[in-house]
Scaffold this motif. Sequence first.
Motif, PDB file in Angstrom:
ATOM      1  N   ASP A 211     -68.217  91.432  81.912  1.00 10.86           N
ATOM      2  CA  ASP A 211     -68.340  91.196  80.470  1.00 10.86           C
ATOM      3  C   ASP A 211     -68.344  89.712  80.095  1.00 10.86           C
ATOM      4  OD1 ASP A 211     -65.709  90.814  81.168  1.00 10.86           O
ATOM      5  OD2 ASP A 211     -64.874  91.931  79.481  1.00 10.86           O
ATOM      6  N   GLN A 212     -68.392  88.814  81.081  1.00  7.92           N
ATOM      7  CA  GLN A 212     -68.433  87.381  80.794  1.00  7.92           C
ATOM      8  C   GLN A 212     -69.814  86.989  80.286  1.00  7.92           C
ATOM      9  OE1 GLN A 212     -67.241  84.765  83.988  1.00  7.92           O
ATOM     10  NE2 GLN A 212     -67.733  82.929  82.829  1.00  7.92           N
ATOM     11  N   ILE A 213     -69.868  86.318  79.142  1.00  4.95           N
ATOM     12  CA  ILE A 213     -71.127  85.844  78.566  1.00  4.95           C
ATOM     13  C   ILE A 213     -71.539  84.565  79.293  1.00  4.95           C
ATOM     14  CG2 ILE A 213     -72.303  85.026  76.477  1.00  4.95           C
ATOM     15  CD1 ILE A 213     -71.461  87.950  76.297  1.00  4.95           C
ATOM     16  N   VAL A 214     -72.789  84.537  79.739  1.00  6.90           N
ATOM     17  CA  VAL A 214     -73.318  83.365  80.444  1.00  6.90           C
ATOM     18  C   VAL A 214     -74.723  83.051  79.953  1.00  6.90           C
ATOM     19  CG1 VAL A 214     -71.934  83.736  82.540  1.00  6.90           C
ATOM     20  CG2 VAL A 214     -74.223  84.755  82.364  1.00  6.90           C
ATOM     21  N   TYR A 215     -75.155  81.825  80.260  1.00 12.77           N
ATOM     22  CA  TYR A 215     -76.538  81.399  80.052  1.00 12.77           C
ATOM     23  C   TYR A 215     -77.195  81.261  81.407  1.00 12.77           C
ATOM     24  CZ  TYR A 215     -75.221  79.780  75.343  1.00 12.77           C
ATOM     25  OH  TYR A 215     -74.776  79.688  74.052  1.00 12.77           O
ATOM     26  N   ILE A 216     -78.475  81.608  81.485  1.00 13.85           N
ATOM     27  CA  ILE A 216     -79.290  81.356  82.669  1.00 13.85           C
ATOM     28  C   ILE A 216     -80.416  80.450  82.199  1.00 13.85           C
ATOM     29  CG2 ILE A 216     -80.728  82.323  84.483  1.00 13.85           C
ATOM     30  CD1 ILE A 216     -78.305  84.551  82.724  1.00 13.85           C
ATOM     31  N   ARG A 217     -80.520  79.278  82.822  1.00 13.95           N
ATOM     32  CA  ARG A 217     -81.538  78.320  82.405  1.00 13.95           C
ATOM     33  C   ARG A 217     -82.184  77.686  83.631  1.00 13.95           C
ATOM     34  NH1 ARG A 217     -78.117  73.217  79.833  1.00 13.95           N
ATOM     35  NH2 ARG A 217     -76.943  72.695  81.714  1.00 13.95           N
ATOM     36  N   ALA A 218     -83.355  77.093  83.403  1.00  9.69           N
ATOM     37  CA  ALA A 218     -84.128  76.469  84.477  1.00  9.69           C
ATOM     38  C   ALA A 218     -84.245  74.966  84.233  1.00  9.69           C
ATOM     39  CB  ALA A 218     -85.514  77.107  84.566  1.00  9.69           C
ATOM     40  N   HIS A 219     -84.580  74.250  85.284  1.00 13.13           N
ATOM     41  CA  HIS A 219     -84.630  72.790  85.253  1.00 13.13           C
ATOM     42  C   HIS A 219     -85.902  72.304  85.937  1.00 13.13           C
ATOM     43  CE1 HIS A 219     -83.558  68.702  86.664  1.00 13.13           C
ATOM     44  NE2 HIS A 219     -82.841  68.653  85.556  1.00 13.13           N
ATOM     45  N   MET A 220     -86.549  71.301  85.348  1.00 16.35           N
ATOM     46  CA  MET A 220     -87.702  70.635  85.958  1.00 16.35           C
ATOM     47  C   MET A 220     -87.238  69.325  86.576  1.00 16.35           C
ATOM     48  SD  MET A 220     -90.499  72.446  85.437  1.00 16.35           S
ATOM     49  CE  MET A 220     -91.838  71.304  85.716  1.00 16.35           C
TER      50      MET A 220
ATOM     51  N   LEU B 171     -84.500  75.405  94.220  1.00 17.07           N
ATOM     52  CA  LEU B 171     -85.872  75.792  94.558  1.00 17.07           C
ATOM     53  C   LEU B 171     -86.467  74.655  95.374  1.00 17.07           C
ATOM     54  CD1 LEU B 171     -86.747  77.123  91.014  1.00 17.07           C
ATOM     55  CD2 LEU B 171     -86.116  78.482  93.021  1.00 17.07           C
ATOM     56  N   ALA B 172     -86.805  74.927  96.615  1.00 14.88           N
ATOM     57  CA  ALA B 172     -87.146  73.877  97.577  1.00 14.88           C
ATOM     58  C   ALA B 172     -88.593  73.405  97.521  1.00 14.88           C
ATOM     59  CB  ALA B 172     -86.823  74.360  98.989  1.00 14.88           C
ATOM     60  N   HIS B 173     -89.421  74.050  96.697  1.00 17.96           N
ATOM     61  CA  HIS B 173     -90.827  73.637  96.622  1.00 17.96           C
ATOM     62  C   HIS B 173     -91.426  74.045  95.288  1.00 17.96           C
ATOM     63  CE1 HIS B 173     -92.297  77.766  97.304  1.00 17.96           C
ATOM     64  NE2 HIS B 173     -91.287  77.869  98.157  1.00 17.96           N
ATOM     65  N   SER B 174     -92.592  73.514  95.007  1.00 15.96           N
ATOM     66  CA  SER B 174     -93.294  73.842  93.766  1.00 15.96           C
ATOM     67  C   SER B 174     -93.953  75.218  93.881  1.00 15.96           C
ATOM     68  CB  SER B 174     -94.334  72.775  93.456  1.00 15.96           C
ATOM     69  OG  SER B 174     -95.316  72.758  94.454  1.00 15.96           O
ATOM     70  N   HIS B 175     -94.289  75.762  92.744  1.00 11.71           N
ATOM     71  CA  HIS B 175     -94.926  77.085  92.666  1.00 11.71           C
ATOM     72  C   HIS B 175     -96.194  76.983  91.816  1.00 11.71           C
ATOM     73  CE1 HIS B 175     -90.772  77.961  93.795  1.00 11.71           C
ATOM     74  NE2 HIS B 175     -91.293  78.992  94.434  1.00 11.71           N
ATOM     75  N   VAL B 176     -97.075  76.076  92.212  1.00  8.89           N
ATOM     76  CA  VAL B 176     -98.285  75.793  91.443  1.00  8.89           C
ATOM     77  C   VAL B 176     -99.134  77.043  91.261  1.00  8.89           C
ATOM     78  CG1 VAL B 176    -100.429  74.453  91.401  1.00  8.89           C
ATOM     79  CG2 VAL B 176     -98.302  73.382  92.174  1.00  8.89           C
ATOM     80  N   ASN B 177     -99.345  77.798  92.311  1.00  3.99           N
ATOM     81  CA  ASN B 177    -100.241  78.956  92.270  1.00  3.99           C
ATOM     82  C   ASN B 177     -99.499  80.283  92.148  1.00  3.99           C
ATOM     83  OD1 ASN B 177    -102.629  77.384  92.550  1.00  3.99           O
ATOM     84  ND2 ASN B 177    -102.123  77.117  94.709  1.00  3.99           N
ATOM     85  N   GLU B 178     -98.245  80.229  91.786  1.00  2.00           N
ATOM     86  CA  GLU B 178     -97.436  81.439  91.646  1.00  2.00           C
ATOM     87  C   GLU B 178     -96.656  81.345  90.333  1.00  2.00           C
ATOM     88  OE1 GLU B 178     -93.795  83.726  93.964  1.00  2.00           O
ATOM     89  OE2 GLU B 178     -94.512  81.820  94.730  1.00  2.00           O
ATOM     90  N   GLN B 179     -97.302  81.701  89.249  1.00  2.00           N
ATOM     91  CA  GLN B 179     -96.687  81.596  87.920  1.00  2.00           C
ATOM     92  C   GLN B 179     -96.853  82.898  87.158  1.00  2.00           C
ATOM     93  OE1 GLN B 179     -94.877  79.088  86.457  1.00  2.00           O
ATOM     94  NE2 GLN B 179     -94.947  78.051  88.433  1.00  2.00           N
ATOM     95  N   PRO B 180     -95.837  83.400  86.529  1.00  2.00           N
ATOM     96  CA  PRO B 180     -94.453  83.020  86.750  1.00  2.00           C
ATOM     97  C   PRO B 180     -94.000  83.500  88.127  1.00  2.00           C
ATOM     98  CG  PRO B 180     -94.546  84.932  85.326  1.00  2.00           C
ATOM     99  CD  PRO B 180     -95.967  84.511  85.592  1.00  2.00           C
TER     100      PRO B 180
ATOM    101  N   ILE C 225     -89.121  82.633  86.366  1.00  2.00           N
ATOM    102  CA  ILE C 225     -89.329  81.318  85.769  1.00  2.00           C
ATOM    103  C   ILE C 225     -90.813  81.073  85.572  1.00  2.00           C
ATOM    104  CG2 ILE C 225     -89.077  78.821  86.117  1.00  2.00           C
ATOM    105  CD1 ILE C 225     -86.603  79.479  87.781  1.00  2.00           C
ATOM    106  N   LYS C 226     -91.131  80.528  84.418  1.00  2.00           N
ATOM    107  CA  LYS C 226     -92.484  80.045  84.130  1.00  2.00           C
ATOM    108  C   LYS C 226     -92.372  78.538  83.979  1.00  2.00           C
ATOM    109  CE  LYS C 226     -96.262  80.286  80.858  1.00  2.00           C
ATOM    110  NZ  LYS C 226     -96.684  80.688  79.532  1.00  2.00           N
ATOM    111  N   SER C 227     -93.134  77.808  84.795  1.00  2.00           N
ATOM    112  CA  SER C 227     -93.016  76.352  84.755  1.00  2.00           C
ATOM    113  C   SER C 227     -94.376  75.702  85.005  1.00  2.00           C
ATOM    114  CB  SER C 227     -92.012  75.869  85.794  1.00  2.00           C
ATOM    115  OG  SER C 227     -92.380  76.298  87.089  1.00  2.00           O
ATOM    116  N   PRO C 228     -94.578  74.526  84.428  1.00  2.00           N
ATOM    117  CA  PRO C 228     -95.850  73.816  84.592  1.00  2.00           C
ATOM    118  C   PRO C 228     -95.863  72.995  85.892  1.00  2.00           C
ATOM    119  CG  PRO C 228     -94.474  72.612  83.078  1.00  2.00           C
ATOM    120  CD  PRO C 228     -93.716  73.862  83.442  1.00  2.00           C
ATOM    121  N   ASP C 229     -95.655  73.669  87.015  1.00  2.00           N
ATOM    122  CA  ASP C 229     -95.608  72.989  88.310  1.00  2.00           C
ATOM    123  C   ASP C 229     -96.948  72.348  88.640  1.00  2.00           C
ATOM    124  OD1 ASP C 229     -93.155  74.259  88.322  1.00  2.00           O
ATOM    125  OD2 ASP C 229     -93.317  74.966  90.386  1.00  2.00           O
TER     126      ASP C 229
END
Length: 157
Positions: free
Chosen positions: A105-114, A83-92, A54-58
């Motif tokens: 063979d099941q099609i899935v999406y993997i997504r992230a949340h802010m 995710l129990a904490h921010s990752h300010v200095n660990e990106q991605p 994950i790449k996020s603007p923490d």
Amino acid sequence: MRHLPIYLFCVLIQVTACANNDNSVTETDATTKAEVGNVSVTGDENNYTFSVEIKSPDQGCNQYADWWEVISEEGTLLYRRILAHSHVNEQPFTRSGGPVNIAKDQIVYIRAHMNNKGYGNVVFKGSVSTGFSQETLEITFASELETTEPLPNGCAF
């Protein structure tokens, strides 16, 4: 200070003006939303472990990626990694989770949340058997999952 010839000075001013002539700077998904950057999977059918980059603007607990999830093409939540904490200095950053109970063979999406901006639209789509690739998904797709358990119960740092 070294003096530049007037034509060079004007060219520098012109480039600066052109660079700023974009109708103002606005926030984009890339700077305000969490994006999935890579996905790998290990394990056996109906018992997979997903490793999700994950790449996020923490910025700390006020703004951080608080989960990633696996959802079906129909929008059903199949797995959520809190995710129990921010990752300010660990990106991605990459975090693993499972077991994820899906067929190979099941099609899935993997997504992230802010925590404060919701879902990002840069996701990965695919199956364990065919692999996963980056896609764009409407942030409103299955948005009701934002209130579906499990949910974070705080931020450590």
